[in-house]
Design a protein around this motif. Sequence first.
Motif, PDB file in Angstrom:
ATOM      1  N   TYR A  80     -36.125  41.181   2.678  1.00 46.58           N
ATOM      2  CA  TYR A  80     -34.814  40.818   2.144  1.00 46.58           C
ATOM      3  C   TYR A  80     -34.168  39.703   2.952  1.00 46.58           C
ATOM      4  O   TYR A  80     -33.253  39.022   2.474  1.00 46.58           O
ATOM      5  N   PRO A 124     -33.008  36.528  -2.039  1.00 46.55           N
ATOM      6  CA  PRO A 124     -31.726  36.472  -2.770  1.00 46.55           C
ATOM      7  C   PRO A 124     -31.734  35.460  -3.911  1.00 46.55           C
ATOM      8  O   PRO A 124     -31.074  35.684  -4.934  1.00 46.55           O
ATOM      9  N   TYR A 150     -32.834  36.767  -7.454  1.00 49.90           N
ATOM     10  CA  TYR A 150     -31.886  37.443  -8.353  1.00 49.90           C
ATOM     11  C   TYR A 150     -31.221  36.445  -9.299  1.00 49.90           C
ATOM     12  O   TYR A 150     -30.962  36.764 -10.466  1.00 49.90           O
ATOM     13  N   SER A 200     -26.102  37.806  -2.742  1.00 48.11           N
ATOM     14  CA  SER A 200     -27.220  36.859  -2.662  1.00 48.11           C
ATOM     15  C   SER A 200     -26.722  35.464  -2.303  1.00 48.11           C
ATOM     16  O   SER A 200     -27.314  34.771  -1.464  1.00 48.11           O
TER      17      SER A 200
END
Length: 232
Positions: free
Chosen positions: A178, A184, A187, A204
Amino acid sequence: MKGLLTLDVKLGMRSYVHPVYLLVALAYGIMLAVLPEEYLSKAVPLFLILEPGMVGFAFVGTEIFAEKKDGVIGALAVTPIDWRDYIIAKTLSMMALSLVAGAIIFGLGTRSLSGLPYVLAGTLLLSAVYTLLGIAVSAKYRDLDDYFVPVLGVMVVSLLPFLHHYGYLTGGVWRVLYLIPSYPALYFFKAPFEEISTNTLLWSALTLIIWSGVAYNLARIRFYRYAVEGLR
């Protein structure tokens, strides 16, 4: 800043970096256009990560090498230029280029513009991070042969979040992925195909902005040390 932006565009066109960058985007868009529609929800985000991320990382390094070879950086070094402005100008030009590339990939690949704002937002943020990282890393190298290993390393690491998100890498240890900026951004690139919460997109965006700050400081320190002062 206006002069630096103009200079960067001229050098990018002269070295064919900008035209080739857009040709790569066009090739990606055509490849996606021939895929069955059910594969687009996975293939389009992957290609969007490749273009503003890994391809941008490699191409900004190519620009730095060309400017070293042509004596551009040496010539600018004897002017009262603020190197911060040089780095920002190069980042802005690559971000603008990546927006065009992202629109080409998404528009051709999906044959639709629905959800394009999400794609452009993710592309803009991801491009800033990888361009700045590319400047930071490439500053120490003199040619693309030496730069190949870092490019390959960034490519592998940046694809790991994609594999984790779609269940190819399982286990709690992979949560560390992550922290990689491509996660991010993923997304934003998925948002045109499925419902992504506003909170997820905001977190994000914040993560990518923080990454941009870290990458900018790395670029500023390393570029001046290696490209300007010529330290090895």
